[in-house]
Design an enzyme around this catalytic site. Structure first.
Site, PDB file in Angstrom:
ATOM      1  N   HIS A  54     -67.763 -44.386 -13.527  1.00  0.00           N
ATOM      2  CA  HIS A  54     -67.136 -44.725 -12.236  1.00  0.00           C
ATOM      3  C   HIS A  54     -66.696 -46.190 -12.233  1.00  0.00           C
ATOM      4  O   HIS A  54     -65.619 -46.520 -11.742  1.00  0.00           O
ATOM      5  CB  HIS A  54     -68.117 -44.508 -11.080  1.00  0.00           C
ATOM      6  CG  HIS A  54     -68.177 -43.098 -10.570  1.00  0.00           C
ATOM      7  ND1 HIS A  54     -67.072 -42.420 -10.112  1.00  0.00           N
ATOM      8  CD2 HIS A  54     -69.215 -42.246 -10.423  1.00  0.00           C
ATOM      9  CE1 HIS A  54     -67.442 -41.206  -9.711  1.00  0.00           C
ATOM     10  NE2 HIS A  54     -68.734 -41.068  -9.899  1.00  0.00           N
ATOM     11  N   HIS A  80     -72.645 -41.340 -16.265  1.00  0.00           N
ATOM     12  CA  HIS A  80     -71.714 -40.859 -15.236  1.00  0.00           C
ATOM     13  C   HIS A  80     -71.339 -42.009 -14.284  1.00  0.00           C
ATOM     14  O   HIS A  80     -70.167 -42.230 -13.994  1.00  0.00           O
ATOM     15  CB  HIS A  80     -72.386 -39.703 -14.480  1.00  0.00           C
ATOM     16  CG  HIS A  80     -71.624 -39.167 -13.313  1.00  0.00           C
ATOM     17  ND1 HIS A  80     -71.183 -37.869 -13.240  1.00  0.00           N
ATOM     18  CD2 HIS A  80     -71.237 -39.754 -12.145  1.00  0.00           C
ATOM     19  CE1 HIS A  80     -70.542 -37.688 -12.082  1.00  0.00           C
ATOM     20  NE2 HIS A  80     -70.569 -38.813 -11.401  1.00  0.00           N
ATOM     21  N   GLU A  81     -72.356 -42.757 -13.831  1.00  0.00           N
ATOM     22  CA  GLU A  81     -72.095 -43.857 -12.880  1.00  0.00           C
ATOM     23  C   GLU A  81     -71.353 -45.004 -13.551  1.00  0.00           C
ATOM     24  O   GLU A  81     -70.490 -45.635 -12.943  1.00  0.00           O
ATOM     25  CB  GLU A  81     -73.406 -44.362 -12.262  1.00  0.00           C
ATOM     26  CG  GLU A  81     -74.235 -43.321 -11.524  1.00  0.00           C
ATOM     27  CD  GLU A  81     -73.461 -42.505 -10.506  1.00  0.00           C
ATOM     28  OE1 GLU A  81     -72.457 -43.003  -9.972  1.00  0.00           O
ATOM     29  OE2 GLU A  81     -73.852 -41.351 -10.266  1.00  0.00           O
ATOM     30  N   GLN A  97     -67.340 -45.945  -5.767  1.00  0.00           N
ATOM     31  CA  GLN A  97     -67.237 -44.779  -4.880  1.00  0.00           C
ATOM     32  C   GLN A  97     -67.217 -45.156  -3.399  1.00  0.00           C
ATOM     33  O   GLN A  97     -66.813 -44.357  -2.566  1.00  0.00           O
ATOM     34  CB  GLN A  97     -68.408 -43.815  -5.134  1.00  0.00           C
ATOM     35  CG  GLN A  97     -68.336 -43.152  -6.498  1.00  0.00           C
ATOM     36  CD  GLN A  97     -69.553 -42.285  -6.723  1.00  0.00           C
ATOM     37  OE1 GLN A  97     -70.583 -42.767  -7.179  1.00  0.00           O
ATOM     38  NE2 GLN A  97     -69.457 -41.014  -6.381  1.00  0.00           N
ATOM     39  N   CYS A 148     -70.759 -34.626  -8.487  1.00  0.00           N
ATOM     40  CA  CYS A 148     -70.432 -35.986  -8.062  1.00  0.00           C
ATOM     41  C   CYS A 148     -70.172 -35.999  -6.554  1.00  0.00           C
ATOM     42  O   CYS A 148     -69.491 -35.114  -6.041  1.00  0.00           O
ATOM     43  CB  CYS A 148     -69.182 -36.451  -8.809  1.00  0.00           C
ATOM     44  SG  CYS A 148     -68.652 -38.101  -8.369  1.00  0.00           S
ATOM     45  N   LEU A 149     -70.687 -37.017  -5.880  1.00  0.00           N
ATOM     46  CA  LEU A 149     -70.483 -37.119  -4.424  1.00  0.00           C
ATOM     47  C   LEU A 149     -69.011 -37.323  -4.077  1.00  0.00           C
ATOM     48  O   LEU A 149     -68.598 -37.044  -2.955  1.00  0.00           O
ATOM     49  CB  LEU A 149     -71.321 -38.267  -3.844  1.00  0.00           C
ATOM     50  CG  LEU A 149     -72.846 -38.097  -3.938  1.00  0.00           C
ATOM     51  CD1 LEU A 149     -73.567 -39.333  -3.424  1.00  0.00           C
ATOM     52  CD2 LEU A 149     -73.297 -36.863  -3.174  1.00  0.00           C
ATOM     53  N   GLY A 206     -77.225 -40.616  -7.693  1.00  0.00           N
ATOM     54  CA  GLY A 206     -76.630 -41.856  -8.186  1.00  0.00           C
ATOM     55  C   GLY A 206     -75.373 -42.190  -7.411  1.00  0.00           C
ATOM     56  O   GLY A 206     -74.706 -41.292  -6.881  1.00  0.00           O
TER      57      GLY A 206
HETATM   58 NI    NI Z   1     -70.002 -39.477  -9.466  1.00  0.00          NI
END
Ligand code: NI
Length: 167
Positions: free
Chosen positions: A137, A133-134, A51, A91-92, A46
């Protein structure tokens, strides 16, 4: 298409609250393609526009094992939720850090697709966790910020140390 640069925690820009997308244009669709390419290249399941330092309410997700089920959510909203789950997340924007966050087990989300068509999706399990989660963000919240101050300071120390080692 292009691979976009992913902001790394604790970059302050990750705390920006994204704005509603007023109109879905070719530029929006190009951004979505780049976000998907970036997510698949990492690889991740995701990615929120926040991000990649674009502060619009756009998310791409693919939780399939075959990486060919791209889901796009523009202006997503959770309209119902139920249950509780504690799932291990990563998370990226916070590479190498994993841990549990308590979230709803199942959610209903309404959003627009990349053609601007509204849809409603019932999600549970990994997809529900990923969506929450997204969507965090987009509100400027990173998953580690659910943890205690002590645990967060350990995460920051670990990231700082790793950065020093790679310089
Ligand atoms: Ni993330």
């Amino acid at each position: 298409m292009a691979i976009l640069k992913i902001l790394q925690y604790p970059d302050e820009r990750l705390h920006t609250v994204a704005e509603t997308v007023p109109e879905i244009t070719d530029k929006t669709r190009a951004l979505i393609r780049d976000m998907a390419e970036t997510m698949y290249a990492e690889p991740g399941i995701g990615l929120a526009a926040t991000q990649v330092d674009i502060h619009q309410r756009i998310i791409v997700i693919d939780t399939s094992e075959t990486h060919d089920r791209l889901l796009v959510f523009i202006n997503p909203e959770i309209t119902a939720n139920s249950g509780k789950s504690d799932c291990e997340e990563g998370c990226l924007s916070v590479p190498g850090i994993y841990g549990k966050v308590r979230r709803a087990e199942a959610i209903t989300v309404k959003a627009l697709d990349s053609d601007g068509k509204p849809f409603v999706l019932d999600a549970s399990g990994l997809l529900a966790v990923c969506l929450q989660h997204e969507m965090d963000h987009l509100m400027g919240k990173v998953f580690v910020e659910y943890w205690s101050k002590l645990k967060q300071s350990r995460v920051l120390a670990k990231l700082k140390k790793r950065k020093r080692n790679t310089l």
